[in-house]
Design a protein around this motif. Structure first.
Motif, PDB file in Angstrom:
ATOM      1  N   ARG A 168     -13.397  -0.835  -2.935  1.00 62.01           N
ATOM      2  CA  ARG A 168     -13.165  -0.009  -4.116  1.00 62.01           C
ATOM      3  C   ARG A 168     -12.908   1.415  -3.644  1.00 62.01           C
ATOM      4  O   ARG A 168     -13.825   2.113  -3.223  1.00 62.01           O
ATOM      5  CB  ARG A 168     -14.380  -0.055  -5.042  1.00 62.01           C
ATOM      6  N   ALA A 169     -11.652   1.841  -3.666  1.00 60.44           N
ATOM      7  CA  ALA A 169     -11.289   3.164  -3.151  1.00 60.44           C
ATOM      8  C   ALA A 169     -11.189   4.156  -4.306  1.00 60.44           C
ATOM      9  O   ALA A 169     -10.242   4.124  -5.077  1.00 60.44           O
ATOM     10  CB  ALA A 169      -9.948   3.085  -2.417  1.00 60.44           C
ATOM     11  N   GLU A 170     -12.175   4.995  -4.446  1.00 58.43           N
ATOM     12  CA  GLU A 170     -12.154   6.025  -5.472  1.00 58.43           C
ATOM     13  C   GLU A 170     -11.449   7.254  -4.903  1.00 58.43           C
ATOM     14  O   GLU A 170     -11.930   7.894  -3.981  1.00 58.43           O
ATOM     15  CB  GLU A 170     -13.584   6.398  -5.889  1.00 58.43           C
TER      16      GLU A 170
ATOM     17  N   LEU B 166      -4.199  -3.596  -3.586  1.00 58.67           N
ATOM     18  CA  LEU B 166      -4.602  -2.221  -3.798  1.00 58.67           C
ATOM     19  C   LEU B 166      -5.803  -1.815  -2.956  1.00 58.67           C
ATOM     20  O   LEU B 166      -5.861  -0.716  -2.409  1.00 58.67           O
ATOM     21  CB  LEU B 166      -4.946  -2.000  -5.280  1.00 58.67           C
ATOM     22  N   TYR B 167      -6.780  -2.717  -2.846  1.00 61.31           N
ATOM     23  CA  TYR B 167      -8.077  -2.299  -2.353  1.00 61.31           C
ATOM     24  C   TYR B 167      -8.529  -2.876  -1.023  1.00 61.31           C
ATOM     25  O   TYR B 167      -9.479  -2.394  -0.431  1.00 61.31           O
ATOM     26  CB  TYR B 167      -9.151  -2.612  -3.400  1.00 61.31           C
ATOM     27  N   GLU B 168      -7.887  -3.927  -0.541  1.00 57.12           N
ATOM     28  CA  GLU B 168      -8.357  -4.475   0.729  1.00 57.12           C
ATOM     29  C   GLU B 168      -7.478  -4.010   1.869  1.00 57.12           C
ATOM     30  O   GLU B 168      -6.262  -3.950   1.740  1.00 57.12           O
ATOM     31  CB  GLU B 168      -8.412  -6.009   0.711  1.00 57.12           C
TER      32      GLU B 168
ATOM     33  N   ALA C 286      -5.219   0.839 -12.052  1.00 57.24           N
ATOM     34  CA  ALA C 286      -6.390   1.109 -11.213  1.00 57.24           C
ATOM     35  C   ALA C 286      -7.567   0.332 -11.786  1.00 57.24           C
ATOM     36  O   ALA C 286      -8.433   0.899 -12.457  1.00 57.24           O
ATOM     37  CB  ALA C 286      -6.685   2.604 -11.172  1.00 57.24           C
TER      38      ALA C 286
ATOM     39  N   MET D  14      -5.131  -6.672  -7.073  1.00 56.59           N
ATOM     40  CA  MET D  14      -6.373  -6.006  -6.656  1.00 56.59           C
ATOM     41  C   MET D  14      -6.549  -6.068  -5.141  1.00 56.59           C
ATOM     42  O   MET D  14      -6.977  -5.101  -4.510  1.00 56.59           O
ATOM     43  CB  MET D  14      -7.563  -6.647  -7.362  1.00 56.59           C
TER      44      MET D  14
ATOM     45  N   LEU E  24     -13.612  -7.083  -1.377  1.00 56.73           N
ATOM     46  CA  LEU E  24     -12.676  -6.091  -1.901  1.00 56.73           C
ATOM     47  C   LEU E  24     -13.239  -4.681  -1.746  1.00 56.73           C
ATOM     48  O   LEU E  24     -14.409  -4.434  -2.007  1.00 56.73           O
ATOM     49  CB  LEU E  24     -12.409  -6.349  -3.395  1.00 56.73           C
TER      50      LEU E  24
ATOM     51  N   HIS F  23       0.819  -1.221   0.000  1.00 60.15           N
ATOM     52  CA  HIS F  23       0.000   0.000   0.000  1.00 60.15           C
ATOM     53  C   HIS F  23       0.849   1.266   0.000  1.00 60.15           C
ATOM     54  O   HIS F  23       0.376   2.328   0.411  1.00 60.15           O
ATOM     55  CB  HIS F  23      -0.960   0.017   1.196  1.00 60.15           C
TER      56      HIS F  23
END
Length: 247
Positions: free
Chosen positions: A224-226, A178-180, A82, A175, A222, A33
């Motif tokens: 999803r970080a926008e 990145l996202y969890e 992304a 993924m 998961l 991260h």
């Protein structure tokens, strides 16, 4: 008078060790991260940090783009991939379809007594998963979790299936990294144990069902970080990571 050789000229030649070193450093930073999705990978600070030339770095970028770890765009250079929520769903759906078939067939082979001790190494790997998860080593746990699924495919003894799943696991691991959130408490090692138990018992329907639930549940968790593109100090992040050869 001899002209001095260009700085790092020897690095422009293919060097698998140097390429692997840079690739692993960038990939690990994503799993840790430290490089969020969308982070621009500016060449100058990375070349300085790794002690290599732009052609070498671009060669690594090309490799990472083929693995869909980073994205290369004209006039914008490289950035950390992304993947969209839809893309993540498609990757995990593909894994579910392939891996349900893998475990069902392995269970049928177990019914016929054809597996022997082929799955014994997976029991050892699960124990290591438990240990690493308890120690809090998030990056190492992601790799071990992926290795479990790849080794299951390898037990099938079909190179095409193993190659396909290796690619899918690499993308889904990215993924997850990145996202969890690293603090997530789910213990997939227990689910892995249940899947192995069903295979060795020859319960093909149950093994397939457990695998579908395992992958489906993980995909649903998961995050999803926008967020806007991140600014990361690449020189500081990779300080001390020089890949230049020592004379």
């Amino acid at each position: 008078m001899n002209r001095a050789a260009p700085l790092h000229a020897d690095f422009d030649l293919p060097d698998a060790a140097t390429d692997d070193h840079i690739r692993e450093a960038i990939y690990d930073a994503i799993l840790d991260h430290k490089l969020p999705a969308g982070t621009r990978l500016v060449e100058a600070p990375l070349c300085e940090a790794f002690g290599v030339t732009r052609p070498i770095l671009r060669r690594v970028f090309l490799r990472l783009s083929h693995e869909r770890v980073i994205e290369l765009q004209p006039n914008r250079g490289a950035s950390v991939a992304a993947p969209s929520l839809q893309e993540a769903n498609h990757v995990f759906e593909a894994r579910r379809i392939v891996e349900q078939g893998v475990v069902a067939e392995l269970a049928r082979r177990a019914q016929r007594g054809e597996l022997g001790r082929a799955l014994a190494p997976l029991r050892t790997l699960i124990k290591e998963e438990h240990r690493v998860r308890e120690s809090g080593s998030w990056k190492r746990w992601i790799r071990l979790s992926g290795d479990f699924h790849i080794q299951l495919a390898a037990a099938h003894c079909n190179d095409e299936i193993t190659h396909l799943l290796t690619s899918l696991v690499a993308r889904s691991s990215l993924m997850i990294g990145l996202y969890e959130a690293p603090s997530h408490t789910a213990c997939s090692a227990d689910e892995h144990t249940a899947i192995l138990d069903a295979i060795e018992a020859g319960e093909n329907d149950r093994a397939a069902h457990l695998m579908a639930e395992h992958i489906g549940d993980y995909a649903a968790r998961l995050l999803r970080a926008e967020s806007p593109e991140a600014e990361v100090d690449l020189r500081s992040l990779f300080a001390g990571s020089s890949g230049r050869k020592k004379k």
